[in-house]
Design a protein around this motif. Structure first.
Motif, mmCIF file in Angstrom:
data_model
loop_
_atom_site.group_PDB
_atom_site.id
_atom_site.type_symbol
_atom_site.label_atom_id
_atom_site.label_comp_id
_atom_site.label_asym_id
_atom_site.label_seq_id
_atom_site.Cartn_x
_atom_site.Cartn_y
_atom_site.Cartn_z
ATOM 1 N N UNK A 97 0.849 -1.193 0.000
ATOM 2 C CA UNK A 97 0.000 0.000 0.000
ATOM 3 C C UNK A 97 0.881 1.238 0.000
ATOM 4 N N UNK A 98 0.265 2.346 -0.350
ATOM 5 C CA UNK A 98 0.931 3.649 -0.259
ATOM 6 C C UNK A 98 0.169 4.512 0.734
ATOM 7 N N UNK A 99 0.891 5.135 1.645
ATOM 8 C CA UNK A 99 0.279 6.017 2.634
ATOM 9 C C UNK A 99 -0.024 7.368 1.998
ATOM 10 N N UNK A 100 -1.277 7.788 2.122
ATOM 11 C CA UNK A 100 -1.679 9.117 1.652
ATOM 12 C C UNK A 100 -1.667 10.131 2.797
ATOM 13 N N UNK A 101 -2.025 9.682 3.992
ATOM 14 C CA UNK A 101 -1.990 10.552 5.172
ATOM 15 C C UNK A 101 -1.984 9.681 6.420
ATOM 16 N N UNK A 104 -2.913 10.722 14.094
ATOM 17 C CA UNK A 104 -2.655 10.323 15.476
ATOM 18 C C UNK A 104 -3.902 10.409 16.341
ATOM 19 N N UNK A 105 -4.913 11.162 15.878
ATOM 20 C CA UNK A 105 -6.051 11.470 16.734
ATOM 21 C C UNK A 105 -7.215 10.490 16.585
ATOM 22 N N UNK A 106 -7.187 9.608 15.594
ATOM 23 C CA UNK A 106 -8.333 8.729 15.347
ATOM 24 C C UNK A 106 -8.432 7.573 16.332
ATOM 25 N N UNK A 107 -7.299 7.165 16.885
ATOM 26 C CA UNK A 107 -7.259 5.984 17.747
ATOM 27 C C UNK A 107 -6.032 6.086 18.645
ATOM 28 N N UNK A 108 -5.911 5.193 19.633
ATOM 29 C CA UNK A 108 -4.710 5.205 20.484
ATOM 30 C C UNK A 108 -3.440 4.792 19.739
ATOM 31 N N UNK A 109 -3.591 4.351 18.500
ATOM 32 C CA UNK A 109 -2.469 3.949 17.654
ATOM 33 C C UNK A 109 -2.545 4.747 16.356
ATOM 34 N N UNK A 110 -1.509 4.683 15.548
ATOM 35 C CA UNK A 110 -1.510 5.413 14.286
ATOM 36 C C UNK A 110 -2.470 4.762 13.289
ATOM 37 N N UNK A 111 -3.178 5.600 12.549
ATOM 38 C CA UNK A 111 -4.082 5.141 11.492
ATOM 39 C C UNK A 111 -3.730 5.906 10.220
ATOM 40 N N UNK A 112 -3.666 5.189 9.101
ATOM 41 C CA UNK A 112 -3.316 5.823 7.831
ATOM 42 C C UNK A 112 -4.442 5.655 6.824
#
Length: 218
Positions: A97-101, A104-112
């Motif tokens: 996959x390619x990260x577009x964005x 940090x605020x959506x969950x206690x962990x990183x979400x892309x």
């Protein structure tokens, strides 16, 4: 790896200090709070898939947003074992996959928000797989190394040879970004030739150059 806004999906991220290629089995020792929260999310999910992406700069553990590479590999959790003080998560890498964005605020962990690689081949011509094997063996002959068998699967073959080469992280990442199994094997073949020529010119000898089974600790 093309994608529009409509093609994007949200994917929980597990940043690592190493590169994950499709087809590889991934053991992870999980103990950091945000990764424990991610694991709890995967346990509740009907589709326990998360994204593994290499860290360009920063640390695997601790607060703060690490500087991540843009291309990673999704992995599917296949088992979870509880030990005192940590979890042992097992997963299998699936597709790039390619990260577009990153958020940090959506969950206690990183979400892309990610877009997926399209039309990837997980097979490769026999002659290309043979050439990659021969290239690695030529390197081993130069440095006096040895390898106890290589997998037949093209994706696993590329991953095993890449692990055995012990290259810096940016060069490992370049193999992941090269494309599907065919392009990764071509990249591996070029790297083997380069490393063999370099080792021969410098007179480098080594007791062994072998793929290793690494346990990522997070």
């Amino acid at each position: 790896m093309d994608g529009s806004v409509d093609d994007m999906e949200s994917l929980p991220l597990f940043p690592l200090g190493s590169v994950l290629l499709p087809g590889v089995r991934l053991p992870l020792r999980v103990f950091e709070p945000r990764h424990l929260a991610l694991t709890a999310h995967l346990e509740r999910s009907d589709d326990p898939v998360f994204g593994v992406v290499a860290i360009r700069r920063g640390r695997e553990v601790g607060a703060g947003m690490p500087d991540l590479y843009e291309v990673g590999c999704a992995a599917r959790m296949t088992a979870l074992v509880r030990h005192e003080g940590h979890l042992l998560l097992e997963a299998v890498a699936e597709r790039r996959f390619r990260i577009e964005s990153v958020h940090e605020e959506r969950a206690p962990y990183l979400v892309a928000d990610v877009t997926w690689a399209d039309g990837e081949q997980d097979t490769a011509p026999d002659d290309l797989a043979w050439a990659a094997r021969e290239g690695f063996q030529d390197l081993l002959d130069v440095v006096g190394g040895r390898v106890a068998g290589l997998p037949e699967d093209p994706s696993l073959l590329a991953a095993s040879i890449l692990d055995g080469l012990g290259l810096p992280l940016p060069e490992q990442q370049a193999v992941l970004e090269a494309g599907d199994a065919v392009e990764r094997l071509r990249a591996i073949r070029r790297l083997c030739r380069r490393e063999a020529a370099l080792a021969e010119s410098l007179g480098i000898r080594s007791a062994s150059v072998t793929p290793s089974a690494r346990l990522n600790q997070n």
